[in-house]
Write a protein that holds these residues in place. Structure first.
Motif, PDB file in Angstrom:
ATOM      1  N   ALA A 120      38.062  66.204  47.138  1.00  0.00           N
ATOM      2  CA  ALA A 120      36.956  66.016  48.083  1.00  0.00           C
ATOM      3  C   ALA A 120      37.268  64.937  49.113  1.00  0.00           C
ATOM      4  CB  ALA A 120      35.677  65.660  47.321  1.00  0.00           C
ATOM      5  N   GLY A 121      38.444  64.314  49.026  1.00  0.00           N
ATOM      6  CA  GLY A 121      38.830  63.290  49.991  1.00  0.00           C
ATOM      7  C   GLY A 121      38.898  61.908  49.364  1.00  0.00           C
ATOM      8  N   LEU A 122      39.472  60.976  50.119  1.00  0.00           N
ATOM      9  CA  LEU A 122      39.669  59.607  49.650  1.00  0.00           C
ATOM     10  C   LEU A 122      38.425  58.752  49.886  1.00  0.00           C
ATOM     11  CD1 LEU A 122      43.247  58.962  51.025  1.00  0.00           C
ATOM     12  CD2 LEU A 122      42.587  58.569  48.639  1.00  0.00           C
ATOM     13  N   ALA A 123      38.094  57.924  48.898  1.00  0.00           N
ATOM     14  CA  ALA A 123      37.110  56.864  49.099  1.00  0.00           C
ATOM     15  C   ALA A 123      37.812  55.694  49.799  1.00  0.00           C
ATOM     16  CB  ALA A 123      36.529  56.428  47.757  1.00  0.00           C
ATOM     17  N   PRO A 124      37.077  54.735  50.368  1.00  0.00           N
ATOM     18  CA  PRO A 124      37.733  53.619  51.065  1.00  0.00           C
ATOM     19  C   PRO A 124      38.353  52.585  50.145  1.00  0.00           C
ATOM     20  CG  PRO A 124      35.353  53.404  51.165  1.00  0.00           C
ATOM     21  CD  PRO A 124      35.630  54.736  50.564  1.00  0.00           C
ATOM     22  N   CYS A 125      37.984  52.612  48.865  1.00  0.00           N
ATOM     23  CA  CYS A 125      38.465  51.576  47.946  1.00  0.00           C
ATOM     24  C   CYS A 125      38.527  52.138  46.529  1.00  0.00           C
ATOM     25  CB  CYS A 125      37.524  50.364  47.990  1.00  0.00           C
ATOM     26  SG  CYS A 125      37.912  49.069  46.783  1.00  0.00           S
ATOM     27  N   TYR A 126      39.575  51.746  45.787  1.00  0.00           N
ATOM     28  CA  TYR A 126      39.711  52.110  44.367  1.00  0.00           C
ATOM     29  C   TYR A 126      40.118  50.859  43.589  1.00  0.00           C
ATOM     30  CZ  TYR A 126      39.661  57.001  45.824  1.00  0.00           C
ATOM     31  OH  TYR A 126      39.298  58.221  46.354  1.00  0.00           O
ATOM     32  N   PHE A 127      39.539  50.711  42.408  1.00  0.00           N
ATOM     33  CA  PHE A 127      39.905  49.600  41.522  1.00  0.00           C
ATOM     34  C   PHE A 127      40.395  50.193  40.206  1.00  0.00           C
ATOM     35  CE2 PHE A 127      38.374  46.007  38.594  1.00  0.00           C
ATOM     36  CZ  PHE A 127      39.568  45.316  38.739  1.00  0.00           C
ATOM     37  N   ILE A 128      41.673  49.964  39.901  1.00  0.00           N
ATOM     38  CA  ILE A 128      42.284  50.484  38.676  1.00  0.00           C
ATOM     39  C   ILE A 128      42.573  49.296  37.773  1.00  0.00           C
ATOM     40  CG2 ILE A 128      44.176  51.877  37.749  1.00  0.00           C
ATOM     41  CD1 ILE A 128      44.640  52.793  40.710  1.00  0.00           C
ATOM     42  N   ALA A 181      37.065  35.310  44.372  1.00  0.00           N
ATOM     43  CA  ALA A 181      35.963  36.260  44.209  1.00  0.00           C
ATOM     44  C   ALA A 181      35.166  36.392  45.504  1.00  0.00           C
ATOM     45  CB  ALA A 181      35.058  35.807  43.073  1.00  0.00           C
ATOM     46  N   GLN A 182      34.949  35.265  46.169  1.00  0.00           N
ATOM     47  CA  GLN A 182      34.201  35.279  47.426  1.00  0.00           C
ATOM     48  C   GLN A 182      34.976  36.001  48.527  1.00  0.00           C
ATOM     49  OE1 GLN A 182      32.861  31.409  48.741  1.00  0.00           O
ATOM     50  NE2 GLN A 182      32.521  32.113  50.848  1.00  0.00           N
ATOM     51  N   ARG A 183      36.284  35.701  48.637  1.00  0.00           N
ATOM     52  CA  ARG A 183      37.098  36.335  49.678  1.00  0.00           C
ATOM     53  C   ARG A 183      37.241  37.838  49.425  1.00  0.00           C
ATOM     54  NH1 ARG A 183      40.039  32.860  52.849  1.00  0.00           N
ATOM     55  NH2 ARG A 183      39.949  34.626  54.300  1.00  0.00           N
ATOM     56  N   LEU A 184      37.338  38.217  48.152  1.00  0.00           N
ATOM     57  CA  LEU A 184      37.411  39.642  47.824  1.00  0.00           C
ATOM     58  C   LEU A 184      36.140  40.354  48.273  1.00  0.00           C
ATOM     59  CD1 LEU A 184      38.748  42.084  46.473  1.00  0.00           C
ATOM     60  CD2 LEU A 184      37.818  41.292  44.283  1.00  0.00           C
ATOM     61  N   GLY A 185      34.984  39.732  48.010  1.00  0.00           N
ATOM     62  CA  GLY A 185      33.722  40.315  48.453  1.00  0.00           C
ATOM     63  C   GLY A 185      33.670  40.499  49.964  1.00  0.00           C
ATOM     64  N   GLU A 186      34.210  39.530  50.699  1.00  0.00           N
ATOM     65  CA  GLU A 186      34.243  39.629  52.164  1.00  0.00           C
ATOM     66  C   GLU A 186      35.164  40.769  52.607  1.00  0.00           C
ATOM     67  OE1 GLU A 186      35.536  35.792  53.375  1.00  0.00           O
ATOM     68  OE2 GLU A 186      33.702  34.764  52.723  1.00  0.00           O
ATOM     69  N   LEU A 187      36.297  40.908  51.917  1.00  0.00           N
ATOM     70  CA  LEU A 187      37.247  41.956  52.269  1.00  0.00           C
ATOM     71  C   LEU A 187      36.645  43.341  52.049  1.00  0.00           C
ATOM     72  CD1 LEU A 187      40.179  42.663  53.130  1.00  0.00           C
ATOM     73  CD2 LEU A 187      40.763  42.651  50.686  1.00  0.00           C
ATOM     74  N   LEU A 188      35.902  43.495  50.966  1.00  0.00           N
ATOM     75  CA  LEU A 188      35.305  44.798  50.656  1.00  0.00           C
ATOM     76  C   LEU A 188      34.330  45.239  51.740  1.00  0.00           C
ATOM     77  CD1 LEU A 188      34.697  44.246  46.843  1.00  0.00           C
ATOM     78  CD2 LEU A 188      36.334  45.837  47.854  1.00  0.00           C
ATOM     79  N   LYS A 189      33.699  44.289  52.418  1.00  0.00           N
ATOM     80  CA  LYS A 189      32.747  44.613  53.485  1.00  0.00           C
ATOM     81  C   LYS A 189      33.450  45.159  54.720  1.00  0.00           C
ATOM     82  CE  LYS A 189      29.407  41.114  51.955  1.00  0.00           C
ATOM     83  NZ  LYS A 189      28.758  39.820  52.281  1.00  0.00           N
ATOM     84  N   PHE A 206      32.900  42.213  40.479  1.00  0.00           N
ATOM     85  CA  PHE A 206      33.111  43.545  39.901  1.00  0.00           C
ATOM     86  C   PHE A 206      32.045  44.509  40.400  1.00  0.00           C
ATOM     87  CE2 PHE A 206      32.647  46.847  36.703  1.00  0.00           C
ATOM     88  CZ  PHE A 206      33.962  47.208  36.467  1.00  0.00           C
ATOM     89  N   SER A 207      30.822  44.024  40.516  1.00  0.00           N
ATOM     90  CA  SER A 207      29.740  44.862  41.030  1.00  0.00           C
ATOM     91  C   SER A 207      30.021  45.281  42.474  1.00  0.00           C
ATOM     92  CB  SER A 207      28.414  44.091  40.957  1.00  0.00           C
ATOM     93  OG  SER A 207      27.363  44.835  41.518  1.00  0.00           O
ATOM     94  N   ALA A 208      30.572  44.344  43.262  1.00  0.00           N
ATOM     95  CA  ALA A 208      30.886  44.655  44.656  1.00  0.00           C
ATOM     96  C   ALA A 208      31.973  45.727  44.749  1.00  0.00           C
ATOM     97  CB  ALA A 208      31.317  43.387  45.381  1.00  0.00           C
ATOM     98  N   ILE A 209      32.994  45.619  43.890  1.00  0.00           N
ATOM     99  CA  ILE A 209      34.052  46.635  43.881  1.00  0.00           C
ATOM    100  C   ILE A 209      33.482  47.994  43.469  1.00  0.00           C
ATOM    101  CG2 ILE A 209      36.098  47.405  42.619  1.00  0.00           C
ATOM    102  CD1 ILE A 209      37.210  44.671  42.695  1.00  0.00           C
ATOM    103  N   SER A 210      32.615  48.001  42.466  1.00  0.00           N
ATOM    104  CA  SER A 210      32.035  49.254  41.975  1.00  0.00           C
ATOM    105  C   SER A 210      31.212  49.950  43.048  1.00  0.00           C
ATOM    106  CB  SER A 210      31.152  48.976  40.748  1.00  0.00           C
ATOM    107  OG  SER A 210      31.896  48.363  39.719  1.00  0.00           O
ATOM    108  N   GLN A 211      30.587  49.160  43.928  1.00  0.00           N
ATOM    109  CA  GLN A 211      29.795  49.749  45.011  1.00  0.00           C
ATOM    110  C   GLN A 211      30.680  50.230  46.157  1.00  0.00           C
ATOM    111  OE1 GLN A 211      26.774  46.871  46.098  1.00  0.00           O
ATOM    112  NE2 GLN A 211      26.171  46.577  43.973  1.00  0.00           N
ATOM    113  N   ALA A 212      31.860  49.607  46.302  1.00  0.00           N
ATOM    114  CA  ALA A 212      32.753  49.966  47.405  1.00  0.00           C
ATOM    115  C   ALA A 212      33.495  51.273  47.146  1.00  0.00           C
ATOM    116  CB  ALA A 212      33.752  48.843  47.656  1.00  0.00           C
ATOM    117  N   GLY A 213      33.721  51.610  45.880  1.00  0.00           N
ATOM    118  CA  GLY A 213      34.462  52.833  45.559  1.00  0.00           C
ATOM    119  C   GLY A 213      34.626  53.005  44.068  1.00  0.00           C
TER     120      GLY A 213
END
Length: 339
Positions: free
Chosen positions: A14-22, A91-99, A124-131
């Motif tokens: 169905a296509g790529l999401a913008p972010c994946y966390f493995i 953690a803060q910078r990662l959250g900014e990057l996800l936006k 972790f919640s921010a990553i889960s919402q991003a993809g």
């Protein structure tokens, strides 16, 4: 959104999401998921590829990379390998990057196995919402046997039941080595189905366990599996003293809980006080129903004997006590040996 590794290929149709966390502790499954995502991204024009690894994540460089594209590519992959623990700044910078995620930027983030507290964190919640988040842990029990059978089929092999059972024991906990052996078998012109005797001629066993895999089978009363893991841990060079320490961490809460239950306290309250993860509470309850206080105290005395043997450099004696200790988790009957 949680995505299982075996569902990734279907998801990508169905296509790529913008972010994946493995994340997780299984290197083969992590590598295969990453390779599948990279290939899908390349097929969709993501030609620019940058990677940043822990422990020295230079966030200014990461942000700079995310905001610029090369002259030769309009779509970009950024891979981040997160450390064991993410500090407040990261953690803060990662959250900014996800936006900053957008259709021409694909974030592939990998991480280690996470505890419950980490999975409840804001990052972790921010990553889960991003993809999608993809958990890649080593399959165990019936899941391991099912995974093995699927992987055999994937390699175009046919193996008789005895051969499959032997492979499940010979490679438990080491998917990388197993996959390599199946690849080699698939390249040879061997009679099909492969028999146990033929496999034992062609394949060198590669078990791999870590000490923490010993305790869930013990709590479940699966003593045969636990003693097999114990013997393999010894063969792999794990020290008896380390296992004594880990056994104490398992036994002490069991005794405290059995004392509390005898005094009329509720299991849920005791579990909260002793910080027992919800995912393990069923195992702990099973052990407490099977092992009365007197048996647990005998097991603790046996652990003490193993500790004394370690202190006196009597390694064989320590391992004998640890083996007997594992056997003791079978049921509530007191054993005929005393420290």
């Amino acid at each position: 959104m949680r995505l299982y590794p075996e569902k990734l290929a279907h998801h990508l149709q169905a296509g790529l999401a913008p972010c994946y966390f493995i994340y997780g502790d299984e290197p083969l499954l992590k590598l295969e998921a990453l390779d599948m995502l990279r290939q899908c991204a390349r097929n969709n024009g993501f030609d620019d590829h940058l990677r940043f690894d822990a422990p020295n994540l230079e966030w200014d460089d990461i942000f700079s990379a995310s905001q610029s594209l090369s002259l030769f590519s309009q779509r970009q992959i950024i891979e981040l390998a997160l450390p064991e623990k993410l500090d407040k700044n990261s953690a803060q910078r990662l959250g900014e990057l996800l936006k900053q995620c957008h259709p021409d930027l694909l974030l592939l983030i990998t991480g280690p196995k996470l505890n419950q507290q980490q999975q409840k964190s804001a990052w972790f919640s921010a990553i889960s919402q991003a993809g999608p988040v993809i958990l890649v842990n080593t399959p165990e029990g019936s899941h391991w046997l099912r995974w093995l059978q699927q992987r055999i089929k994937q390699h175009g092999l046919q193996i008789d039941n005895d051969g499959v059972q032997w492979l499940s024991l010979a490679f438990e906990g080491n998917l990388l080595a197993l996959n390599g052996e199946l690849e080699k078998l698939a390249l040879q012109q061997l009679p099909s189905p492969l028999s146990l005797a033929l496999l034992q001629e062609q394949v060198q066993p590669h078990h791999q366990f870590n000490p923490f895999q010993l305790f869930d089978p013990l709590l479940e009363g699966k003593v045969k599996r636990a003693t097999r893991i114990l013997l393999q841990l010894r063969a792999e060079g794990i020290e008896a003293g380390m296992l004594c320490h880990l056994f104490a961490r398992e036994l002490t809460p069991l005794i405290h809980m059995q004392l509390g239950l005898t005094a009329g306290q509720s299991f849920s309250k005791l579990a909260a006080e002793l910080h027992i993860w919800s995912s393990r509470q069923g195992l702990v309850q099973s052990a407490l129903q099977r092992l009365p206080l007197a048996k647990l105290q005998q097991l603790q005395a046996m652990l003490g004997a193993a500790d004394v043997a370690v202190a006196n450099f009597e390694e064989d004696e320590a391992w004998r006590w640890l083996y007997s200790l594992c056997v003791g988790f079978l049921d509530g009957k007191k054993m005929g040996i005393n420290p």
